[in-house]
Design a protein around this motif. Structure first.
Motif, mmCIF file in Angstrom:
data_model
loop_
_atom_site.group_PDB
_atom_site.id
_atom_site.type_symbol
_atom_site.label_atom_id
_atom_site.label_comp_id
_atom_site.label_asym_id
_atom_site.label_seq_id
_atom_site.Cartn_x
_atom_site.Cartn_y
_atom_site.Cartn_z
ATOM 1 N N LEU A 227 47.300 44.321 46.683
ATOM 2 C CA LEU A 227 46.206 44.744 45.813
ATOM 3 C C LEU A 227 46.535 44.540 44.340
ATOM 4 C CD1 LEU A 227 43.363 45.946 45.960
ATOM 5 C CD2 LEU A 227 44.403 48.228 45.761
ATOM 6 N N ASP A 228 47.801 44.749 43.947
ATOM 7 C CA ASP A 228 48.156 44.595 42.541
ATOM 8 C C ASP A 228 48.258 43.128 42.110
ATOM 9 O OD1 ASP A 228 50.512 44.071 43.929
ATOM 10 O OD2 ASP A 228 51.789 45.052 42.444
ATOM 11 N N ASN A 229 48.157 42.193 43.050
ATOM 12 C CA ASN A 229 48.088 40.771 42.696
ATOM 13 C C ASN A 229 46.741 40.395 42.087
ATOM 14 O OD1 ASN A 229 49.781 39.704 45.754
ATOM 15 N ND2 ASN A 229 50.679 40.270 43.803
ATOM 16 N N LEU A 230 45.697 41.116 42.471
ATOM 17 C CA LEU A 230 44.334 40.653 42.221
ATOM 18 C C LEU A 230 43.932 40.733 40.756
ATOM 19 C CD1 LEU A 230 42.538 42.153 45.340
ATOM 20 C CD2 LEU A 230 43.758 39.987 45.094
ATOM 21 N N GLN A 231 44.706 41.415 39.940
ATOM 22 C CA GLN A 231 44.427 41.494 38.503
ATOM 23 C C GLN A 231 44.607 40.153 37.807
ATOM 24 O OE1 GLN A 231 47.590 41.439 36.773
ATOM 25 N NE2 GLN A 231 47.174 42.194 34.702
ATOM 26 N N ARG A 232 45.323 39.211 38.450
ATOM 27 C CA ARG A 232 45.588 37.924 37.817
ATOM 28 C C ARG A 232 45.584 36.746 38.797
ATOM 29 N NH1 ARG A 232 49.607 40.856 39.133
ATOM 30 N NH2 ARG A 232 51.517 40.029 40.038
ATOM 31 N N GLN A 233 45.764 37.005 40.074
ATOM 32 C CA GLN A 233 45.889 35.930 41.060
ATOM 33 C C GLN A 233 44.513 35.634 41.664
ATOM 34 O OE1 GLN A 233 49.223 36.528 43.740
ATOM 35 N NE2 GLN A 233 50.521 37.317 42.085
ATOM 36 N N ILE A 234 43.729 34.825 40.944
ATOM 37 C CA ILE A 234 42.307 34.684 41.224
ATOM 38 C C ILE A 234 41.989 33.825 42.447
ATOM 39 C CG2 ILE A 234 41.666 35.094 38.828
ATOM 40 C CD1 ILE A 234 41.344 32.027 38.551
ATOM 41 N N ALA A 235 42.992 33.270 43.090
ATOM 42 C CA ALA A 235 42.751 32.541 44.337
ATOM 43 C C ALA A 235 42.504 33.487 45.505
ATOM 44 C CB ALA A 235 43.924 31.622 44.658
ATOM 45 N N HIS A 236 42.767 34.781 45.306
ATOM 46 C CA HIS A 236 42.699 35.760 46.386
ATOM 47 C C HIS A 236 41.673 36.851 46.049
ATOM 48 C CE1 HIS A 236 46.383 33.648 47.271
ATOM 49 N NE2 HIS A 236 46.943 34.118 46.168
ATOM 50 N N ASP A 237 41.168 37.512 47.093
ATOM 51 C CA ASP A 237 40.210 38.595 46.873
ATOM 52 C C ASP A 237 40.623 39.821 47.677
ATOM 53 O OD1 ASP A 237 39.390 38.101 49.523
ATOM 54 O OD2 ASP A 237 37.771 36.800 48.872
ATOM 55 N N THR A 238 39.845 40.882 47.544
ATOM 56 C CA THR A 238 40.211 42.152 48.167
ATOM 57 C C THR A 238 40.334 42.026 49.677
ATOM 58 O OG1 THR A 238 39.044 43.310 46.378
ATOM 59 C CG2 THR A 238 39.566 44.586 48.362
ATOM 60 N N GLY A 239 39.469 41.219 50.268
ATOM 61 C CA GLY A 239 39.517 41.050 51.719
ATOM 62 C C GLY A 239 40.755 40.341 52.213
ATOM 63 N N ALA A 240 41.487 39.679 51.305
ATOM 64 C CA ALA A 240 42.682 38.930 51.700
ATOM 65 C C ALA A 240 43.951 39.763 51.623
ATOM 66 C CB ALA A 240 42.847 37.694 50.822
ATOM 67 N N VAL A 241 43.866 41.019 51.188
ATOM 68 C CA VAL A 241 45.059 41.864 51.076
ATOM 69 C C VAL A 241 45.761 41.936 52.437
ATOM 70 C CG1 VAL A 241 45.887 44.213 50.677
ATOM 71 C CG2 VAL A 241 44.215 43.188 49.119
ATOM 72 N N GLY A 242 47.055 41.647 52.421
ATOM 73 C CA GLY A 242 47.852 41.643 53.637
ATOM 74 C C GLY A 242 47.955 40.283 54.301
ATOM 75 N N GLU A 243 47.167 39.325 53.827
ATOM 76 C CA GLU A 243 47.151 37.984 54.409
ATOM 77 C C GLU A 243 48.143 37.079 53.674
ATOM 78 O OE1 GLU A 243 43.552 35.057 55.820
ATOM 79 O OE2 GLU A 243 43.406 35.938 53.832
ATOM 80 N N PRO A 244 48.731 36.087 54.338
ATOM 81 C CA PRO A 244 49.587 35.141 53.628
ATOM 82 C C PRO A 244 48.825 34.468 52.483
ATOM 83 C CG PRO A 244 49.877 34.895 55.991
ATOM 84 C CD PRO A 244 48.721 35.842 55.801
ATOM 85 N N LYS A 245 49.487 34.334 51.341
ATOM 86 C CA LYS A 245 48.828 33.737 50.178
ATOM 87 C C LYS A 245 48.428 32.286 50.427
ATOM 88 C CE LYS A 245 50.872 36.677 46.605
ATOM 89 N NZ LYS A 245 51.731 36.737 45.405
ATOM 90 N N THR A 246 49.231 31.566 51.189
ATOM 91 C CA THR A 246 48.888 30.167 51.456
ATOM 92 C C THR A 246 47.584 30.057 52.238
ATOM 93 O OG1 THR A 246 50.290 30.194 53.430
ATOM 94 C CG2 THR A 246 51.277 29.353 51.399
ATOM 95 N N ILE A 247 47.344 30.968 53.159
ATOM 96 C CA ILE A 247 46.126 30.932 53.976
ATOM 97 C C ILE A 247 44.925 31.359 53.141
ATOM 98 C CG2 ILE A 247 44.994 31.833 56.033
ATOM 99 C CD1 ILE A 247 47.441 29.968 56.494
#
Length: 267
Positions: free
Chosen positions: A66-86
Motif C-alpha cells: 500500500l505504501d508503494n502507491l504514493q509514487r509507483q503509478i504502474a500499480h493500483d490498490t487492487g494490486a496490493v499483494g501481487e507481484p509488481k511484474t504482473i
C-alpha cells in the motif's frame, strides 16, 4: 510494417522528422530491460509502452504494498499483494496491446545478470540499491549493452547513460558508473527511502526523463547523456548538468582492468 491502427496510434511520432517511420520501426523492433518496477520503473514503463517499444522486460522480485502507491503509478490498490511484474504487465497490456512484456519475477544477481541482459538491446536501471547498480554497470559493460541509469533522493534525482564498451571522440573509452562512484558508500550511511521519505512526483519526473533518454538511444535522436550527469533539485526547481570523464584507474575499463567477469561481486 505498421497496421492502420498503429499508424493512428503513433502518428505524433511519425510526423516528427527526428523519429518518423524509421525511428518508429526501431522502437517496434527494440527490446528493453527495465530493472525495478517501482518509483522510477513505473513512469519509465508507461512511456516506453506508449511509445511503442516492441518488447519490454521487467525484473523485480517484490510485491505491491500500500505504501508503494504514493509514487509507483504502474500499480493500483487492487494490486496490493501481487507481484509488481504482473501488475505492471497488466497496465502495459491495457495501454498498448502491441507491446510484448516479459516479466522476470526474480532478483537480479551475478548468476542471472548476463543471461538476462544479453537478450536485450538496452537496459534501464530503475533499481533502488547500490548492489544492483554496480552489478548492472559491470554486466552491461561485459555484455556490450547500453545502460540508462537514474537514481532518486527525497527531493532530487540523477540521470546519465553509460556506453563504457565504446570509445569516445577523444579516443578514450567512455566512462562507466565506477568512474563517477568508485566505491559504494559504507553500509548504513545512506538511509533507505522507507526512512528518509520521498516526494512521489519526483519519481515521476526522473522516470519520465529516463524514458526520454531510452527513446533517444533507441532511435539515435539528439545528444546522448554519455559523460554527462543530469541533476534535478525539486526544492529549488533547478536542473544542472556536470561533465564526467573516463577514469584510467577504474578497475572495469581502465588502463589496467582488474575485473574480467562478475566474480568480484560475489559476496
Amino acid at each position: 510494417m505498421f497496421t492502420d491502427e498503429e499508424i493512428e496510434r503513433y502518428k505524433r511520432h511519425l510526423v516528427l522528422k527526428e523519429i518518423g517511420g524509421d525511428g518508429q520501426q526501431r522502437l517496434k523492433r527494440a527490446r528493453v530491460l527495465i530493472v525495478g518496477a517501482g518509483g522510477l520503473g513505473s513512469p519509465l514503463l508507461v512511456y516506453l509502452a506508449a511509445a511503442g517499444v516492441g518488447t519490454i522486460g521487467l525484473v523485480d522480485d517484490d510485491t505491491v504494498s500500500l505504501d508503494n502507491l504514493q509514487r509507483q503509478i504502474a500499480h493500483d490498490t487492487g494490486a496490493v499483494g501481487e507481484p509488481k511484474t504482473i501488475s505492471a504487465a497488466r497496465l502495459v497490456h491495457r495501454l498498448n496491446p502491441h507491446v510484448n512484456v516479459e516479466p522476470h519475477q526474480t532478483r537480479l544477481d551475478i548468476d542471472n545478470a548476463l543471461e538476462l541482459i544479453e537478450s536485450y538491446d538496452l537496459v534501464a536501471d530503475a533499481s533502488d540499491n547500490f548492489t544492483t547498480r554496480y552489478l548492472l554497470n559491470d554486466a552491461c559493460y561485459f555484455a556490450k549493452v547500453p545502460l540508462v541509469f537514474a537514481a532518486l533522493g527525497p527531493f532530487d534525482g540523477q540521470l546519465t547513460t553509460f556506453r563504457a564498451f565504446e570509445t569516445g571522440s577523444d579516443g578514450d573509452p567512455n566512462p562507466n558508473y565506477r568512474c563517477l562512484f568508485p566505491e559504494p558508500p559504507p553500509a548504513g550511511t545512506v538511509a533507505p527511502c522507507s526512512e528518509t521519505g520521498i516526494l512521489g512526483a519526483v519519481a515521476g519526473v526522473m522516470g519520465t526523463l529516463q524514458a526520454v533518454e531510452v527513446l533517444k538511444e533507441l532511435t539515435g535522436t539528439g545528444e546522448s547523456l554519455v559523460g554527462r550527469l543530469l541533476l534535478y533539485d525539486a526544492l529549488a526547481t533547478r536542473f544542472s548538468t556536470m561533465q564526467y570523464a573516463w577514469d584510467p584507474e577504474n578497475p572495469l575499463n581502465g588502463k589496467a582492468p582488474k575485473y574480467t567477469d562478475l566474480s568480484h561481486l560475489r559476496s
